[in-house]
Design an enzyme around this catalytic site. Structure first.
Site, PDB file in Angstrom:
ATOM      1  N   VAL A   1      50.307  31.946  56.464  1.00  0.00           N
ATOM      2  CA  VAL A   1      50.644  32.379  55.162  1.00  0.00           C
ATOM      3  C   VAL A   1      49.742  33.793  55.193  1.00  0.00           C
ATOM      4  O   VAL A   1      48.603  33.658  55.455  1.00  0.00           O
ATOM      5  CB  VAL A   1      50.224  31.660  53.763  1.00  0.00           C
ATOM      6  CG1 VAL A   1      50.110  32.471  52.625  1.00  0.00           C
ATOM      7  CG2 VAL A   1      50.931  30.302  53.787  1.00  0.00           C
TER       8      VAL A   1
ATOM      9  N   ALA B   1      44.390  35.700  55.516  1.00  0.00           N
ATOM     10  CA  ALA B   1      45.746  34.797  56.123  1.00  0.00           C
ATOM     11  C   ALA B   1      45.231  33.319  56.254  1.00  0.00           C
ATOM     12  O   ALA B   1      43.839  33.125  56.272  1.00  0.00           O
ATOM     13  CB  ALA B   1      46.354  35.197  57.398  1.00  0.00           C
ATOM     14  N   LYS B   2      46.014  32.334  56.545  1.00  0.00           N
ATOM     15  CA  LYS B   2      45.734  31.250  56.908  1.00  0.00           C
ATOM     16  C   LYS B   2      46.925  30.573  57.376  1.00  0.00           C
ATOM     17  O   LYS B   2      47.911  30.841  57.070  1.00  0.00           O
ATOM     18  CB  LYS B   2      45.067  30.389  55.564  1.00  0.00           C
ATOM     19  CG  LYS B   2      44.166  29.016  55.796  1.00  0.00           C
ATOM     20  CD  LYS B   2      42.762  29.766  55.943  1.00  0.00           C
ATOM     21  CE  LYS B   2      41.885  28.704  56.466  1.00  0.00           C
ATOM     22  NZ  LYS B   2      40.472  29.211  56.561  1.00  0.00           N
ATOM     23  N   GLY B   3      46.317  29.449  58.377  1.00  0.00           N
ATOM     24  CA  GLY B   3      47.721  28.621  58.910  1.00  0.00           C
ATOM     25  C   GLY B   3      47.291  27.317  58.922  1.00  0.00           C
ATOM     26  O   GLY B   3      46.275  26.796  58.722  1.00  0.00           O
TER      27      GLY B   3
ATOM     28  N   ASP C   1      39.638  26.856  62.719  1.00  0.00           N
ATOM     29  CA  ASP C   1      39.268  26.292  61.347  1.00  0.00           C
ATOM     30  C   ASP C   1      39.143  24.755  61.670  1.00  0.00           C
ATOM     31  O   ASP C   1      38.931  24.224  62.753  1.00  0.00           O
ATOM     32  CB  ASP C   1      40.419  26.441  60.395  1.00  0.00           C
ATOM     33  CG  ASP C   1      39.982  26.057  59.060  1.00  0.00           C
ATOM     34  OD1 ASP C   1      39.304  27.135  58.366  1.00  0.00           O
ATOM     35  OD2 ASP C   1      40.304  25.405  58.507  1.00  0.00           O
TER      36      ASP C   1
END
Ligand code: NAD
Length: 435
Positions: free
Chosen positions: A78, A123-125, A164
């Site tokens: 995202v 952002a992050k995934g 992460d």
């Protein structure tokens, strides 16, 4: 297939990442966003723009498992907002990763980058998988296929992942290699958190703790408390907690309590932090059996009489259940989300200075930014230069946030959100809306 022996599978499991309120992570972030938006009189259009992610990608990631069967995993990326620059944020592997959680954390990254003035959007995934049940080969295939599916999204100028929860520098190396194979040239700047030999930055491992301590010292200064007279309690003794404890100890502060999952350890005369670190390292990263202090509970640690409390373990540690018993003068949020939204007001009423996570633990993303800069320049800095620049940026970010808190008579948390949202909104107004 040879694997780097230093990067074992167990080290993949060790690193937790930020977790927000699992019941409704997006709402928890939005509550603080709305407050700042109100103060800034954001109009409805801007509010909508900043509330919604710019791009959400869901990919199916097929992997040939070791038993010969094909298993399909769901992966997400995202991009919340890229107004300030390329987007930045970690990738987590966990069985319960959900698109809502990824959306919330992507927005959170936008505000965190803006607070410390790194030129990135958020952002992050994530991939919904159970890394504990997967072999190194399966994890490598999963990572490479996820990367291949996102080739149009990722890029040093576009979107730059980082480790992460349950991902580490080995996973970053696989992403970098897969992206580079398709680019037909080595592209180190496509991810950060890489091994130093592959273009990682010196000082990255200590960066978050160093940032926590930099803002803590700035906070003590505002309260007129000398660091060498301060007492400190630290919850969590992993990367962030142990480095924070060590650096406060080096400042001459008396670290009276530390803790990890095994319990908390208290010594009113101050704990010998280097000895505790050596003990923990020799004891599979556990303080269990440490004799330099008396054992107390983790709950008791939070409620100790002290100048500084650094929660550096996990989310939701201070809630309305225990907030009125907290006696620290400053709480510096090393962890992400250690204080629930409902506890914010109680702590504020008690006059406790809370240095919020999006500011206090942003040292990690700041040095990730330095890593990207060094990769793009092909010129690597000394650790001393990394630390000096990190301290400067963290001090500036604290002062900026403090000034906003005074201007609007709000808490540092509210001020950090106001500063970040104002910065993104102002940049957007200048860029205008492309039609
Ligand atoms: P880590 O795994 O290295 O350490 C976590 C520590 O917390 C361990 O000592 C563990 O035993 C302890 N712990 C776990 N549950 C506990 C409990 N209930 N009570 C007391 N101690 C407990 O993780 P880390 O990298 O130090 O991250 C800690 C927090 O900081 C997380 O919230 C993470 O999201 C956040 N954070 C980390 C970084 C980073 O660069 N590592 C950056 C930003 C934020």
């Amino acid at each position: 297939m040879p694997y780097n022996k230093d990067i074992t599978l167990s080290s993949i499991y060790k690193e937790p990442g930020p977790k927000l309120d699992h019941e409704n992570p997006f709402e928890s972030m939005m509550e603080r966003f709305r407050f700042a938006a109100d103060i800034l009189h954001l109009d409805e259009g801007m509010f909508q723009y900043l509330s919604n992610p710019a791009k959400q990608v869901i990919v199916s990631v097929p992997v040939m498992m070791d038993n010969g069967e094909i298993k399909v995993f769901e992966g997400y990326r995202v991009l919340h907002n890229d107004v300030l620059g390329p987007t930045k944020g970690g990738i987590r592997y966990a069985p319960d990763v959900h698109i809502d959680e990824v959306k919330a954390l992507a927005a959170w990254m936008t505000w965190k980058c803006a607070v410390v003035n790194v030129p990135y959007g958020g952002a992050k995934g994530g991939i919904r998988c159970n890394p504990r049940e997967m072999s190194p080969r399966e994890l490598e295939q999963l990572t490479r296929r996820y990367t291949a599916n996102l080739l149009d999204v990722l890029g040093p100028e576009k979107d730059i992942p980082a480790p992460d929860m349950n991902t580490n520098e080995q996973v970053m190396a696989w992403i970098m290699d897969t992206y580079s194979m398709h680019a037909r040239s080595t592209q180190t700047a496509v991810v950060t958190g890489k091994p130093i030999i592959l273009g990682g930055s010196k000082g990255r491992k200590e960066a978050t703790g160093r940032g926590v301590v930099t803002v803590t010292l700035a906070g003590l200064n505002k309260l007129g408390i000398k660091a060498n007279k301060a007492t400190v309690a630290v919850q969590g003794f992993g990367n962030v907690g142990s480095i924070s404890a060590k650096l406060m100890h080096e400042q001459g502060s008396k670290v009276i309590a530390i803790s990890d999952i095994s319990g908390a350890y208290y010594n009113e005369n101050g704990i010998d932090i280097p000895a505790a670190m050596a003990y923990s390292q020799a004891n599979k990263f556990s303080l269990e059996g440490f004799t330099g202090a008396e054992k107390i509970t983790n709950e008791a640690l939070l409620e100790l009489e002290c100048d500084v409390l650094i929660p550096a373990a996990k989310e939701d540690q201070i809630s309305k259940k225990n907030a009125d018993r907290i006696k620290a003068k400053i709480i510096a949020e090393g962890a992400n989300g250690p204080i629930t939204a409902s506890a914010d007001k109680i702590l504020d009423d008690k006059g406790i200075m809370v240095i919020p996570d999006i500011l206090a633990n942003a040292g990690g993303v700041t040095v990730s930014y330095f890593e990207w800069v060094q990769d793009r320049q092909g010129y690597f800095w000394t650790e001393e230069r990394v630390n000096r620049r990190l301290i400067r940026m963290m001090r500036e970010a604290f002062e900026n946030t403090f000034a906003v808190s005074e201007k609007h008579s709000v808490t540092l948390r509210q001020a950090a959100y106001i500063y970040a949202i104002d910065k993104v909104a102002t940049t957007l107004r200048l860029r205008g809306i492309y039609a």
